[in-house]
Design a protein around this motif. Structure first.
Motif, PDB file in Angstrom:
ATOM      1  N   PRO A   1       9.527 -31.249 -15.414  1.00  0.00           N
ATOM      2  CA  PRO A   1       9.003 -32.003 -14.259  1.00  0.00           C
ATOM      3  C   PRO A   1       8.677 -31.101 -13.073  1.00  0.00           C
ATOM      4  N   ALA A   2       9.523 -30.071 -12.860  1.00  0.00           N
ATOM      5  CA  ALA A   2       9.295 -29.173 -11.726  1.00  0.00           C
ATOM      6  C   ALA A   2       7.964 -28.433 -11.871  1.00  0.00           C
TER       7      ALA A   2
ATOM      8  N   PHE B   1       5.377 -29.514 -13.291  1.00  0.00           N
ATOM      9  CA  PHE B   1       4.291 -30.456 -12.999  1.00  0.00           C
ATOM     10  C   PHE B   1       4.047 -30.538 -11.492  1.00  0.00           C
ATOM     11  N   VAL B   2       5.143 -30.620 -10.730  1.00  0.00           N
ATOM     12  CA  VAL B   2       4.995 -30.655  -9.273  1.00  0.00           C
ATOM     13  C   VAL B   2       4.289 -29.390  -8.797  1.00  0.00           C
ATOM     14  N   LEU B   3       4.719 -28.240  -9.325  1.00  0.00           N
ATOM     15  CA  LEU B   3       4.124 -26.965  -8.917  1.00  0.00           C
ATOM     16  C   LEU B   3       2.637 -26.925  -9.237  1.00  0.00           C
TER      17      LEU B   3
END
Lengths: 258, 278
Positions: free
Chosen positions: B84-85, B87-89
């Motif tokens: 998920p991290a 994806f945010v990046l």
């Protein structure tokens, strides 16, 4: 699409990635020798201890010389390979590519062990020579890959123009191609330097009496002493790396090559 | 664009030969010698006894399986933490992303001894976790965390996390915003969009990241040496023990070859998976 819990996962990721560095940083200024956490008091003694421990100073110079030398040699020898791979189509190119990416596929510890046995077979070899050979070999994949990427971004017609205007190929390369890939060369240099400077597994077997690299001497220090000296030294190395990497990232965009 | 011209072969040989010979003599030959050491014991004669001994010995079998098991656990942890991290990046504005990505690379650029040392402070007898547990009266005596599998897993996960984040982010960067918006506007909820659009489109990065983390974990030396010691051996520390403490170069060569074959097998699997995807 990006939801709140995803941001939470980002925070968790970064605390896990960077938390240990903050803890090392705090421990290196703590006055208690037994690494109790949180550290009590404030002292710079551990930093002084780093500079008074001759094993660290000696191995730092070994690591620095080794990293510079092996990076430069792997670049000078790797650059023609990258040039051949990007500018010509030839029968054995697949084999060449495989053999130059192989050192990344073989575990470093195994490389060091195999080389040590082989060097013993060859007869007397200086420890530094063995380390130099080992480090140069493991840097080829990086230098060939990064230089190839930067050559691919350069239009071959620019070079052809130079040649058709009367320069020979070598002059064309030196005066036209080389200046245009400064960024790629610098990126390959930084990457190679850091890879060599931090390497433990290859150096472990190849280090010898009196000639040890800095990370290997840190590892052997840990076998005998358990105090914040390593934390202080690590803090110094992190600062050194941050400066180097941030400069490289700002100037060259290092992350696209890793 | 490739250039073709006369004398091409001579030029190519001149360009490639120096480095090629270097790698051949100083890298390929030592590995061939290693292979021969593992099947030709000092007493003479060809034998596979070394490999039989390795797989029949309870200790080496335990070490080998432990190495693979911890490698899988580390890969799983890295995957869950980065997915998920990443994806945010990947969806961030370029400037902020490039700053955050340089923070991801930073640990990769610091030597493993320094990074593993932090875990001694966190997990040690008087470390952060034990002090917390003691002060909360949850335990009466310090708990031993160092020289446990948990310590090795934490250390390795921290070490190799960037190798999962980087390929995932670069795979997810290439997913166009339109595709996600299309899915959302056609009625998919965010979870469905994530599972049915983002995951398949980033599987390239996922496979690459998993391979890097797994092969890194099963061959890493520093972390198991500091956090496992001789009490909890992995393949790399076993190799070192056989070579340096037991002076059994034949058995050490066998361990080394098994390590090479393991990483080669994983990389081969990667190639097969990639070929299937394209």
């Amino acid at each position: 699409m990006v939801s709140r819990w995803m941001y939470i996962s980002l925070v968790i990721l970064y605390s896990f990635l960077l938390g240990p560095f903050i803890i090392i940083f705090m421990a290196s200024f703590g006055a208690n020798a037994n690494l109790a956490f949180p550290p009590q008091g404030f002292t710079l003694d551990w930093f002084a201890n780093v500079f008074e421990t001759s094993q660290f100073i000696d191995s730092f110079w070994v690591s620095l010389q080794l990293a510079l030398l092996s990076t430069i040699v792997s670049l000078v020898m790797g650059m023609p390979v990258a040039y051949a791979l990007t500018r010509f189509q030839f029968a054995g190119s697949g084999l060449v590519e495989t053999i130059f990416s192989a050192p990344i596929l073989v575990p470093g510890l195994v490389i060091g062990f195999a080389m040590l046995n082989f060097f013993v077979l060859l007869g007397d070899m200086q420890v530094m020579t063995g380390l130099f050979i080992g480090h140069t070999a493991i840097l080829f994949p990086y230098s060939v890959r990064v230089i190839s990427a930067s050559l691919r971004n350069l239009d071959p017609y620019v070079e052809d123009a130079a040649v058709s205007l009367g320069a020979n190929r070598l002059r064309g390369f030196l005066l036209v191609v080389l200046p245009n890939m400064q960024a790629g060369i610098a990126a390959a240099f930084v990457l190679g330097f850091i890879t060599s400077f931090n390497n433990v597994p290859v150096s472990l077997f190849l280090s010898g009496p009196g000639v040890t690299t800095l990370p290997v001497s840190m590892l052997s220090y840990l076998e005998y002493y358990f105090d914040p000296t390593i934390a202080a030294l690590s803090t110094l190395l992190v600062i050194f790396t941050v400066v180097l990497v941030q400069t490289a990232e700002r100037v060259l965009g290092l992350s696209q090559f890793v | 664009m490739m250039i073709r011209r006369p004398n091409q072969n001579r030029t190519i040989i001149l360009l490639v030969a120096p480095a090629f010979l270097f790698v051949l003599v100083f890298f390929v030959l030592p590995l061939i010698f290693l292979l021969s050491q593992s099947v030709l014991p000092e007493e003479g004669g060809f034998t596979l006894q070394g490999y039989l001994d390795f797989f029949q010995s309870r200790v080496s079998r335990i070490v080998y399986l432990r190495t693979l098991r911890l490698g899988l656990i580390v890969t799983g942890i890295c995957l869950v933490m980065s997915y998920p991290a990443a994806f945010v990046l990947a969806r961030m504005p370029a400037r902020r992303r490039s700053f955050l990505m340089s923070l991801v690379i930073l640990p990769l650029m610091t030597n493993a001894v320094a990074r593993t040392f932090a875990w001694l402070i966190i997990l040690g007898r008087r470390g952060m976790i034990n002090q917390t547990l003691l002060s909360l009266d949850l335990v009466e005596n310090p708990v031993r965390f160092i020289f446990t599998e948990t310590a090795i897993v934490l250390g390795l996960a921290q070490l190799f996390l960037p190798l999962m984040v980087l390929p995932l982010v670069s795979a997810m960067e290439n997913i166009p915003d339109d595709v996600l918006e299309a899915a959302l506007s056609l009625g998919a909820n965010r979870l469905t969009t994530f599972l049915r659009i983002v995951v398949p489109l980033s599987s390239d990065g996922l496979v690459l990241g998993a391979t890097l983390v797994f092969t890194g974990s099963v061959t890493a030396f520093v972390t198991p040496a500091i956090l496992g010691g001789s009490r909890l051996l992995l393949m790399s520390t076993l190799l070192r023990q056989k070579a340096v403490i037991l002076f059994d170069q034949h058995a050490a060569a066998v361990v080394a070859v098994v390590m090479i074959l393991t990483t080669l097998a994983v990389n081969l699997l990667l190639r097969v998976l990639r070929a299937q995807q394209s």
